[in-house]
Design an enzyme around this catalytic site. Structure first.
Site, PDB file in Angstrom:
ATOM      1  N   CYS A  65      50.742  31.297  47.036  1.00 36.81           N
ATOM      2  CA  CYS A  65      49.498  31.052  46.192  1.00 36.81           C
ATOM      3  C   CYS A  65      50.147  31.219  44.671  1.00 36.81           C
ATOM      4  O   CYS A  65      50.256  32.379  45.342  1.00 36.81           O
ATOM      5  CB  CYS A  65      48.064  31.447  46.988  1.00 36.81           C
ATOM      6  SG  CYS A  65      47.045  31.067  45.116  1.00 36.81           S
ATOM      7  N   CYS A  69      45.806  37.442  44.040  1.00 35.13           N
ATOM      8  CA  CYS A  69      44.627  38.451  44.515  1.00 35.13           C
ATOM      9  C   CYS A  69      44.885  40.011  45.568  1.00 35.13           C
ATOM     10  O   CYS A  69      45.699  38.857  47.080  1.00 35.13           O
ATOM     11  CB  CYS A  69      43.419  37.640  45.532  1.00 35.13           C
ATOM     12  SG  CYS A  69      43.010  36.565  44.060  1.00 35.13           S
ATOM     13  N   CYS A  72      44.594  38.767  49.551  1.00 30.95           N
ATOM     14  CA  CYS A  72      44.839  37.424  49.915  1.00 30.95           C
ATOM     15  C   CYS A  72      46.657  37.617  50.716  1.00 30.95           C
ATOM     16  O   CYS A  72      47.896  37.789  50.061  1.00 30.95           O
ATOM     17  CB  CYS A  72      45.081  36.550  49.094  1.00 30.95           C
ATOM     18  SG  CYS A  72      45.453  35.392  50.209  1.00 30.95           S
ATOM     19  N   CYS A 109      35.205  22.286  57.208  1.00 29.73           N
ATOM     20  CA  CYS A 109      35.459  23.496  55.568  1.00 29.73           C
ATOM     21  C   CYS A 109      36.761  23.174  55.061  1.00 29.73           C
ATOM     22  O   CYS A 109      37.646  24.035  56.303  1.00 29.73           O
ATOM     23  CB  CYS A 109      35.401  25.155  55.062  1.00 29.73           C
ATOM     24  SG  CYS A 109      33.339  25.940  56.132  1.00 29.73           S
ATOM     25  N   CYS A 142      32.833  20.943  53.668  1.00 32.94           N
ATOM     26  CA  CYS A 142      32.626  21.996  52.840  1.00 32.94           C
ATOM     27  C   CYS A 142      34.124  21.509  51.871  1.00 32.94           C
ATOM     28  O   CYS A 142      34.949  22.593  52.702  1.00 32.94           O
ATOM     29  CB  CYS A 142      31.963  23.188  53.138  1.00 32.94           C
ATOM     30  SG  CYS A 142      32.240  24.067  51.615  1.00 32.94           S
ATOM     31  N   CYS A 202      28.281  27.365  48.154  1.00 29.95           N
ATOM     32  CA  CYS A 202      28.471  27.932  48.900  1.00 29.95           C
ATOM     33  C   CYS A 202      29.640  29.709  48.287  1.00 29.95           C
ATOM     34  O   CYS A 202      30.390  29.168  47.719  1.00 29.95           O
ATOM     35  CB  CYS A 202      29.469  27.712  50.360  1.00 29.95           C
ATOM     36  SG  CYS A 202      30.545  28.791  51.528  1.00 29.95           S
ATOM     37  N   ARG A 272      26.113  34.211  56.379  1.00 34.92           N
ATOM     38  CA  ARG A 272      27.906  33.537  57.084  1.00 34.92           C
ATOM     39  C   ARG A 272      28.305  34.767  57.719  1.00 34.92           C
ATOM     40  O   ARG A 272      28.754  34.890  56.529  1.00 34.92           O
ATOM     41  CB  ARG A 272      28.325  32.317  56.908  1.00 34.92           C
ATOM     42  CG  ARG A 272      29.000  31.648  57.679  1.00 34.92           C
ATOM     43  CD  ARG A 272      30.294  30.228  57.151  1.00 34.92           C
ATOM     44  NE  ARG A 272      29.252  29.754  56.854  1.00 34.92           N
ATOM     45  CZ  ARG A 272      29.812  29.127  55.772  1.00 34.92           C
ATOM     46  NH1 ARG A 272      30.732  28.800  55.529  1.00 34.92           N
ATOM     47  NH2 ARG A 272      28.797  27.986  55.232  1.00 34.92           N
TER      48      ARG A 272
END
Length: 417
Positions: A65, A69, A72, A109, A142, A202, A272
């Site tokens: 990626c 972040c 991550c 998801c 999702c 979400c 969740r």
């Protein structure tokens, strides 16, 4: 326990607690913990009974990626030894989803690393959604693809997507400390785009990054204002090879207090338990079912979770039941209104109106499971329920519980579902 009685009454009315009341939950003592869980459990049972919704993650594209972040394992510069692969084909993703659905999941998801999807990526995911729904007509899908451009949410909705996940992760004030390649406002904008397109929003948070109690309250109040239908609560998994690898601030008791606070602030939404529950809640996971009505089944994006069979046994042993495919998760008033974390009317009544898996999430919920910065001090503001507890201290590192996923999607081994 006047405070807990007040919080229960507000939760049953969908009325927003005050910041001081929410802070008091986080500052409550371990001696009061079971009382806090019992009170929040009343709110959870009122809106969701004893049902537990199961969700299953399919990592469509893993690693590499370009975002930075800090939490991550897939971030730019991460040296975590995670699986790396490019886009799954629609039939491959459908086959991966089938494993989770066979285990009892009712929502799949679909997650992909990256800043956000290109139009070609949206086409690719749209075909994947259609392939999954051809095989499983009643499944909820999702998508979690990062920052959305104009029109992309509408295209996903037309393809059959039911929801879109994009977590706020932490407070606006501390966001710049965990990510510099995009902003908190970018994330808010994507959640609003999804909502405007008719997708169920979400959006959740990551706890355990060194944030203060005030930061946690800020992000949860913001999620209520954004009207999220589903709020994943991730607990940081400190991956070796990431900037937050040494951040161990969570205890099982702290995690339960955070979940209770989220339930009081967002009483009628799907709360969740996402990434990190096995690492930080450990043997206290069954107690968390009294607070949250939704979990992920099996493994996460880049980390291994509890065995799917153990999840099902835990749910049954704790006296709960798996939510069936034909059951509607959200209370009727939210389904008919299309509302989120408490209705807008409830927000007005509470005197406060207003406050996503980034696709580059490391391995937690339909989204990330760690990250963030800010003060390491817990808040004593607002006072505890029976006196304030001291600021959270570093928990004993449990690096033995952090396992990189080596099975399922992207491998030749059977998934853990």
């Amino acid at each position: 326990m006047d405070l807990l009685n007040t919080l229960v009454d507000k939760g049953l009315r969908r009325e927003l607690p005050t910041r001081e009341e929410a802070l008091a939950v986080l500052a409550s003592s371990d001696d009061d913990l079971l009382d806090v869980v019992a009170a929040a459990g009343k709110v959870r049972r009122h809106w969701f009974g004893r049902r537990v919704k199961l969700n299953y993650l399919v990592n469509l594209k893993s690693g590499l990626c370009p975002e930075d972040c800090s939490y991550c394992s897939q971030r730019l510069g991460s040296t975590a030894g995670i699986l790396k692969y490019t886009w799954l084909k629609p039939d491959e993703a459908s086959e991966a989803a089938a494993a989770g659905l066979a285990g009892g999941a009712k929502r799949v998801c679909l997650v992909a690393s990256g800043r956000g999807p290109t139009d070609r990526d949206v086409d690719r995911v749209s075909k994947t959604i259609q392939a999954i729904k051809e095989q499983n007509e009643d499944v909820e899908v999702c998508a979690c693809l990062g920052l959305l451009s104009d029109g992309q949410a509408e295209r996903l909705r037309e393809a059959g997507a039911d929801a879109y996940n994009h977590n706020l992760n932490t407070s606006e004030a501390t966001y710049k400390d965990i990510t510099t390649t995009h902003t908190y406002a970018d994330r808010v904008d994507t959640v609003r785009k999804a909502h405007a397109a008719g997708l169920s929003a979400c959006s959740g948070l990551i706890a355990g990054m060194g944030e203060s109690d005030e930061d946690l309250i800020d992000v949860v109040f913001s999620l209520r204002e954004l009207d999220a239908d589903s709020v994943p609560v991730n607990f940081l998994i400190p991956f070796e090879g990431t900037p937050l690898a040494k951040e161990w601030h969570l205890t099982p008791q702290r995690c339960l207090r955070i979940l209770a606070m989220v339930r009081f602030v967002c009483p009628d939404v799907e709360v969740r338990i996402a990434g990190g529950r096995e690492v930080h809640l450990r043997t206290m996971q069954p107690l968390a079912l009294h607070l949250a009505n939704s979990i992920f089944l099996g493994d996460y994006l880049t980390s291994e979770g509890q065995a799917g069979k153990a999840d099902l046994e835990m749910i049954a042993d704790a006296g709960f039941e798996v939510e069936g495919a034909g059951e509607v998760t959200l209370p009727e008033h939210r389904v008919t209104a299309g509302g989120g974390c408490g209705s807008h009317a409830a927000a007005d009544a509470g005197g406060q109106e207003g406050a996503g898996c980034g696709s580059h999430a490391g391995g937690g919920g339909c989204g990330s499971h760690g990250g963030g910065c800010g003060s390491h001090a817990g808040s004593g503001e607002g006072g505890g329920i029976c006196g304030s507890s001291p600021a959270p201290t570093a928990a004993e590192p449990r690096t033995d519980l952090v396992a990189v996923r080596r099975r399922g999607t992207g491998t030749d081994l059977a998934p853990n579902a």
